[in-house]
Design a protein around this motif. Structure first.
Motif, short mmCIF file in Angstrom:
data_model
loop_
_atom_site.label_atom_id
_atom_site.label_comp_id
_atom_site.label_asym_id
_atom_site.label_seq_id
_atom_site.Cartn_x
_atom_site.Cartn_y
_atom_site.Cartn_z
N ARG A 189 0.84 -1.20 0.00
CA ARG A 189 0.00 0.00 0.00
C ARG A 189 0.87 1.25 0.00
NH1 ARG A 189 -4.94 0.52 4.15
NH2 ARG A 189 -5.61 -1.20 2.78
N ALA A 213 1.09 4.17 -3.08
CA ALA A 213 0.75 5.59 -2.86
C ALA A 213 1.66 6.51 -3.65
CB ALA A 213 0.84 5.92 -1.37
N PHE A 220 -12.72 12.39 -3.81
CA PHE A 220 -12.47 11.07 -3.22
C PHE A 220 -11.00 10.68 -3.37
CE2 PHE A 220 -12.07 6.50 -3.33
CZ PHE A 220 -12.86 6.08 -2.27
N VAL A 221 -10.44 10.91 -4.57
CA VAL A 221 -9.03 10.58 -4.80
C VAL A 221 -8.13 11.46 -3.94
CG1 VAL A 221 -7.19 10.56 -6.53
CG2 VAL A 221 -9.47 9.71 -7.13
N ALA A 239 -8.01 9.99 -0.56
CA ALA A 239 -7.26 8.74 -0.49
C ALA A 239 -5.76 8.97 -0.51
CB ALA A 239 -7.67 7.82 -1.65
N PHE A 240 -5.30 9.95 -1.30
CA PHE A 240 -3.87 10.17 -1.47
C PHE A 240 -3.33 11.35 -0.69
CE2 PHE A 240 -4.78 7.59 -5.23
CZ PHE A 240 -3.69 6.72 -5.24
N HIS A 272 -1.81 13.59 -7.17
CA HIS A 272 -0.91 13.52 -6.02
C HIS A 272 0.56 13.52 -6.44
CE1 HIS A 272 -1.53 9.40 -7.37
NE2 HIS A 272 -0.49 8.99 -6.67
#
Length: 287
Positions: free
Chosen positions: A71, A75, A98-99, A102-103, A141
């Motif tokens: 994971r 990233a 949302f992305v 997450a990042f 990101h």
């Protein structure tokens, strides 16, 4: 030399008695675009899933940023899957939010073509817009590596060209990229290529390396269909460029014999083999 972003050595993946990926080795360095080519079922997506750490290899060694895929390593990369990984029932801006969550990125902007569509559901914006949104989500990101599985499939030529400009711009800035594609014009924009067939890597290198000593002969007949049929029945590898018949990796004598047997009159001219023709010739030789 900088440390490879992806390093695979003899990677194999079996599903029961079926070998989906067979002893494949490849590297992707910073600033390098590596094209992963092959027909459907060649093992490309299975290899990518192992690189991402979503599948465990049955054998071989695999490292992502010098470590076992995890994971944490995921990233550091941007991934565009064949299915795009978007949510149709969320809006453009909700997908990006949302992305970002997450990042840990901040307010990733939609691509210019979707600036006015931020409140529209992704399922309503069309495939071209979805592809561009998936790219924006993968890049928000600032990843060090891009893994792109047929990222331009189903997109019009102009949009494909723009997406490839984006890939090259990031490579020029030091980002590595592993890209699968069925478009030979796109493959020719890669720095190196890895050609897979039936799970194995059958050729690697630049376009010139892949084409190698593959030969092609243009066959000019009054009725191209008759020439194509005659060569095909003689088990000569034959291709079409428009209505121009091309025999691949066959000697002039072999071609003339096949045409004469079918009563086809034609003029022959040697031409440079294309990447597509070289790939098909290598796959046939490997099978």
């Amino acid at each position: 030399m900088p440390e490879a972003l992806i390093s695979a050595r003899g990677v194999t993946r079996k599903f029961g008695d079926f070998t989906a990926v067979d002893n494949v080795s490849l590297d992707v360095a910073p600033g390098e675009i590596v094209g992963l080519l092959g027909a459907n079922g060649a093992g490309k997506t299975t290899l990518i899933r192992m690189i991402l750490g979503l599948l465990q290899p049955s054998g071989g060694e695999l490292a992502l940023f010098g470590r076992e895929p995890s994971r944490e390593t995921r990233a550091r990369l941007g991934y565009v899957s064949q299915g795009l990984g978007l949510w149709d029932d969320l809006t453009v801006r909700e997908n990006l939010a949302f992305v970002d969550g997450a990042f840990g990125s901040v307010s990733t902007a939609p691509p210019d073509s979707l600036r006015s569509a931020g409140r529209e559901l992704v399922g309503s914006i069309g495939l071209g817009g979805q592809r561009q949104l998936a790219f924006a989500a993968a890049l928000g990101h600032e990843p060090e590596l891009l893994v792109l599985d047929e990222p331009t499939s189903g997109v019009d030529p102009l949009a494909r060209a723009r997406l490839w400009d984006t890939i090259r711009d990031h490579a020029d800035a030091g980002v590595g990229a592993l890209v699968t594609t069925h478009y030979m014009q796109e493959a020719e924009r890669c720095d190196r290529l890895v050609l897979m067939s039936r799970g194995a890597a059958v050729a690697q290198g630049t376009v010139a390396d892949i084409v190698g000593d593959t030969t092609a002969t243009e066959v000019r007949a009054e009725h191209w269909q008759h020439a194509f049929t005659a060569l095909n029945q003689a088990r000569i590898l034959v291709a079409l460029a428009g209505t121009h018949v091309r025999a691949v990796d066959a000697g002039e004598g072999e071609i003339r014999t096949a045409l004469a047997k079918a009563g086809v009159k034609a003029d022959l001219a040697p031409v440079a083999a294309s990447l597509d023709e070289a790939m098909v010739a290598r796959e046939r030789a490997g099978n």
